[in-house]
Design an enzyme around this catalytic site. Structure first.
Site, PDB file in Angstrom:
ATOM      1  N   LEU A 203      15.811 -19.801 -31.972  1.00  0.00           N
ATOM      2  CA  LEU A 203      15.667 -19.150 -30.672  1.00  0.00           C
ATOM      3  C   LEU A 203      15.137 -17.722 -30.875  1.00  0.00           C
ATOM      4  CD1 LEU A 203      18.987 -20.268 -28.980  1.00  0.00           C
ATOM      5  CD2 LEU A 203      16.713 -20.997 -28.358  1.00  0.00           C
ATOM      6  N   ASP A 233      23.814 -12.553 -20.909  1.00  0.00           N
ATOM      7  CA  ASP A 233      22.460 -12.627 -21.470  1.00  0.00           C
ATOM      8  C   ASP A 233      22.417 -13.776 -22.468  1.00  0.00           C
ATOM      9  OD1 ASP A 233      21.519 -10.357 -20.095  1.00  0.00           O
ATOM     10  OD2 ASP A 233      22.450  -9.046 -21.589  1.00  0.00           O
ATOM     11  N   LEU A 234      21.754 -14.839 -22.110  1.00  0.00           N
ATOM     12  CA  LEU A 234      21.789 -16.076 -22.878  1.00  0.00           C
ATOM     13  C   LEU A 234      21.445 -15.850 -24.351  1.00  0.00           C
ATOM     14  CD1 LEU A 234      22.117 -19.152 -22.844  1.00  0.00           C
ATOM     15  CD2 LEU A 234      19.672 -19.318 -22.324  1.00  0.00           C
ATOM     16  N   ASP A 235      22.394 -16.244 -25.225  1.00  0.00           N
ATOM     17  CA  ASP A 235      22.218 -16.186 -26.676  1.00  0.00           C
ATOM     18  C   ASP A 235      21.894 -14.792 -27.191  1.00  0.00           C
ATOM     19  OD1 ASP A 235      22.717 -18.930 -27.168  1.00  0.00           O
ATOM     20  OD2 ASP A 235      20.689 -19.422 -26.529  1.00  0.00           O
ATOM     21  N   GLU A 236      22.304 -13.763 -26.455  1.00  0.00           N
ATOM     22  CA  GLU A 236      22.030 -12.397 -26.882  1.00  0.00           C
ATOM     23  C   GLU A 236      23.300 -11.556 -27.004  1.00  0.00           C
ATOM     24  OE1 GLU A 236      18.950 -10.478 -24.680  1.00  0.00           O
ATOM     25  OE2 GLU A 236      17.585 -12.186 -24.786  1.00  0.00           O
TER      26      GLU A 236
END
Length: 291
Positions: A203, A233-236
């Site tokens: 990702l 915050d998606l995948d952050e």
């Protein structure tokens, strides 16, 4: 401020204390001096001052005959003087944990095995699946399985059910063990600092259902995984642990998938263990990890 219930009695116990506060002189002396004056024995000490954030981080393990309330009372002047955010817990106490899964079994099996056979300090109080596929694995390990389907129309109800389970089971940690659903911003805020996720490190380069096929097509040379706290915050979210394996042109897509699953399970396991051992402290969008 948070921590375990008081451990009573006059017998000695080993405690773990974590502290974060604005950096400055005298922080370590204030804490360790208080413990030394009581006759307590510090068995492990790690510290870090971050010049970027201006914050100071401290993790101590200490053997003491005091109860939790007595230790808190003794340390409160230092906590207040330096504006400390702190946590005090018994070393090795098993953290009540809820595992969320979909269809992939590798992370679920690995965590349940480590809990049973390798002393990982978690108490898995339930497994939630948006599909029923892994119910048999939960049953094998004697864990209650809760099937909570998620569709576009039922997402809000499913998250309400998840909140109810967290409350009913007194859950302290939620682990997304390859749970293929995105949590809402509201749920992320409700459980801030209590949810750990794992994802492959392709990702955002290779998104979608078949990232390893995309990676194979592009001839990647590294397979990786990242474990992090979940935020809106998606995948952050703040990263806890990462790992990689080198691959070459001879590897088929199936090889990449197998290698990737192995990296994912061990990366997630380290992140969960360090969290449960109170080795991870939040530092804004980053973490301090005392290994």
């Amino acid at each position: 401020m948070s921590g375990a219930p008081a451990a009573g009695g006059a017998e000695c116990a080993e405690w773990v204390l974590t502290v974060s506060c604005p950096d400055g002189p005298g922080i370590v002396a204030a804490v360790t001096g208080t413990l030394a004056a009581r006759g307590d024995n510090i068995t492990e000490s790690q510290q870090f001052g971050d010049p970027t954030s201006g914050l100071f981080f401290l993790r101590l393990q200490v053997v003491s005959s005091a109860t939790r309330d007595e230790l808190v009372a003794a340390l409160t002047p230092a906590f207040e003087a330096f504006g400390m955010t702190w946590q005090l817990d018994v070393v090795g106490r098993r953290v009540r944990t809820l595992l969320l899964v979909s269809k992939a079994a590798h992370c679920l099996v690995d965590l349940l095995y480590r809990e049973r056979s390798q002393g990982m300090p978690i108490d898995v109080v339930g497994v939630v699946g948006n599909h029923p596929d892994l119910a048999d694995i939960a049953a094998f390990y004697g864990k209650p399985f809760h099937h909570v389907p998620v569709t576009k129309d039922t997402k809000a109800q499913a998250e309400d059910r998840l909140r109810a389970l967290v409350a009913e089971l007194d859950v302290e940690l939620v682990v997304l063990a390859r749970y293929m659903q995105i949590l809402s911003d509201e749920l992320c805020r409700d459980l801030a600092g209590q949810v750990i996720n794992i994802h492959h490190s392709f990702l955002p380069s290779f998104k979608g259902a078949r990232p390893y096929a995309q990676a194979h097509d592009r001839g990647v040379k590294l397979i990786g995984a990242t474990s992090h706290y979940v935020t809106g915050d998606l995948d952050e979210g703040p990263i806890i642990e990462q790992d990689v394996e080198r691959v070459d042109h001879s590897r088929a897509v199936s090889d990449l998938v197998a290698i990737g699953e192995d990296v994912e399970r061990r990366t997630l396991a380290r992140a969960v263990r360090w969290h449960a051992e109170h080795r991870v402290l939040l530092n804004g969008h980053r973490t301090v990890v005392f290994r």
